[in-house]
Design a protein around this motif. Sequence first.
Motif, PDB file in Angstrom:
ATOM      1  N   PHE A 519       0.850  -1.196   0.000  1.00 41.59           N
ATOM      2  CA  PHE A 519       0.000   0.000   0.000  1.00 41.59           C
ATOM      3  C   PHE A 519       0.886   1.246   0.000  1.00 41.59           C
ATOM      4  CE2 PHE A 519      -3.029  -2.975   2.082  1.00 41.59           C
ATOM      5  CZ  PHE A 519      -4.122  -2.782   1.252  1.00 41.59           C
ATOM      6  N   ALA A 520       1.949   1.190   0.787  1.00 43.07           N
ATOM      7  CA  ALA A 520       2.926   2.279   0.871  1.00 43.07           C
ATOM      8  C   ALA A 520       4.274   1.764   0.401  1.00 43.07           C
ATOM      9  CB  ALA A 520       3.031   2.797   2.304  1.00 43.07           C
ATOM     10  N   MET A 521       5.077   2.654  -0.145  1.00 43.57           N
ATOM     11  CA  MET A 521       6.427   2.292  -0.573  1.00 43.57           C
ATOM     12  C   MET A 521       7.327   3.495  -0.387  1.00 43.57           C
ATOM     13  SD  MET A 521       6.113   2.367  -4.752  1.00 43.57           S
ATOM     14  CE  MET A 521       4.727   1.242  -4.805  1.00 43.57           C
ATOM     15  N   THR A 522       8.621   3.247  -0.362  1.00 39.01           N
ATOM     16  CA  THR A 522       9.554   4.368  -0.287  1.00 39.01           C
ATOM     17  C   THR A 522       9.551   5.118  -1.615  1.00 39.01           C
ATOM     18  OG1 THR A 522      11.416   3.044  -1.067  1.00 39.01           O
ATOM     19  CG2 THR A 522      11.060   3.135   1.329  1.00 39.01           C
ATOM     20  N   VAL A 523       9.989   6.367  -1.555  1.00 37.71           N
ATOM     21  CA  VAL A 523      10.071   7.164  -2.780  1.00 37.71           C
ATOM     22  C   VAL A 523      11.023   6.503  -3.768  1.00 37.71           C
ATOM     23  CG1 VAL A 523      10.655   9.420  -3.727  1.00 37.71           C
ATOM     24  CG2 VAL A 523       9.532   9.269  -1.504  1.00 37.71           C
ATOM     25  N   HIS A 524      12.118   5.932  -3.274  1.00 35.77           N
ATOM     26  CA  HIS A 524      13.053   5.231  -4.162  1.00 35.77           C
ATOM     27  C   HIS A 524      12.345   4.126  -4.935  1.00 35.77           C
ATOM     28  CE1 HIS A 524      17.170   6.613  -3.932  1.00 35.77           C
ATOM     29  NE2 HIS A 524      17.027   6.861  -2.645  1.00 35.77           N
TER      30      HIS A 524
END
Length: 597
Positions: A519-524
């Motif tokens: 659902f969420a991920m790092t910007v990288h």
Amino acid sequence: MNDDAQQALAEGFASFVAAWAQRRGADDASMQAARQAALALSLATANGHVCLPLQELREGDDATLRRQLLASGVVGTPIEPEPRPMILDAQGRLYLHRYFDLERRLARRLMRAASAPPAEVQPAARQQLDALFGRGDGGVDWQTLAAALALRRRLVVVSGGPGTGKTTTVVNLLACLLAQQPDARIALAAPTGKAAARLSEALRQRAAHLPPALRERLPTEASTVHRLLGAHPGGFRHGADHPLPIDLLVVDEASMLDLALATRLLEAVPDTARLVLLGDKDQLAAVESGAVFAEISADPSLGGDCTDALAALCGVPAAAIVPAAPAEAGALRDTVVWLSRNFRFGADSGIARAAEHIRQGRADALLEQLQHPADGSVQWLDDAGPVPSDATLQCLRDGFAPYFDALQRDAGDVAAISRAFERFRVLCALREGPRGVLAINQWLSEQAQGLRGAPAVSPWYPGRPVMVLRNDPLLKLFNGDIGIMLPGAQGEPLVHFASASGGFRALPALRLPAHETAFAMTVHKAQGSEFDALLLLLPAQRSRVLTRELLYTALTRARQRVTLAAAAPLLAAAVAARTERQSGLRSRLGEAAHGRS
């Protein structure tokens, strides 16, 4: 890898180097200098640097430190044939031997391509260039110039933000090349599966205007770089001694290429082939060591002969072709084009304005825009607490509401559920902490499980999105691929991944390589992706990862709407902080240009 693990590895390497120096008869001062240098260099490379300047190792006399390191027996120079664990170049940069070797090999390959004599553009390609771009009114169209440059040169680097027409330029370039060389063997690649899928889809959409005969000869699928190179447990099938059977390689999202992968990829391209690298010099650099794309795209200068040739090809006055001032002088002249006109956003759109404020380091202007928005495309939640505020959590619920609705409406409609999921994403600066990826994924997982009235017994609840973390060529899954768990006919957990040719393929959940909820991920991890809307959640405290490039990359993942959840001082500090990657690639390119490497 967390900081404690990095420190432990660095200390282990330093002890190994010190013991090696002692065996080679180094005195105490030289041995200790080598130990300290190895420790600092190992930590620097773990943070993305390729090398470490001597002045960052010790205050005082660089000459004394240089003498001690060279006397240690474990530090070599570029001209010494004996392998040593560390290399010190003439400019005072200290390298791990492996990184110096990679940097020099990459520079040599780039310079061979950049220095190849310009090719003659055949009449068929000229006619196609005119047909696709037109002859204009004397004004300069940098898309046309980029395509014309790629017809003449073996290496072209095109930098531009989202919406500046890089994919359109490539489609038209491919059409011109195929008009000149109908049997040209073309490969398309990107660093991640998601970016490769986006490139494939964008090319199909942009190619609709081409004549059928040309459209049929265009490549239909882009692959990941690892798949293109034939990744296997022992390395890669293709390389310098077994090059790819191609005449042209187009690489999208090239800013994600680290030093090692860029070197291996370019060495696998035959010297006779063309190479087109697409990316955004202002985005985050690769997670691993190096900032290859930013360095090679830093100088868009064009020499007089090249300008005259492009003017003749594109039907514009040579005096009108004025490239932007270079960020730094580079060795790859007549190779780089910057695209700046945005076709996706108007110049006065909120996303475009905010991205430009960030790119230019204008923190005050960004905060002024956030406090007095002209449209609804960029929203700001002044969320400064240690945990996400109620307003931020409500934004998460609202963002995924269409996805949860699609799950409840028909859990078997994979296409509709996938479309709904792709509309919104949460991007975080960090993995750890109450405002990081892990905590947000846990909270959203609980929301998803609550749709069924009770927490799921298994982690494989319907609607769980997962991101693959490790390449698995046998399953044709690669780092960054995202699938959604939906139960099969017998209730078995199946994860559905979009296929490059359209449609979906379902894989048993238990067969997946390493993965995590997405659902969420790092910007990288979000590089190479785009979403209709996103929420960017920053931590409550300052962090070295909070930089101008991180904000810019996050903001430009959105097509329509961005919500920033962060405190004003933190945003201002991030805009002021630039990513710095220590490297000597420009020096290596200069050496290669003069035959000194």
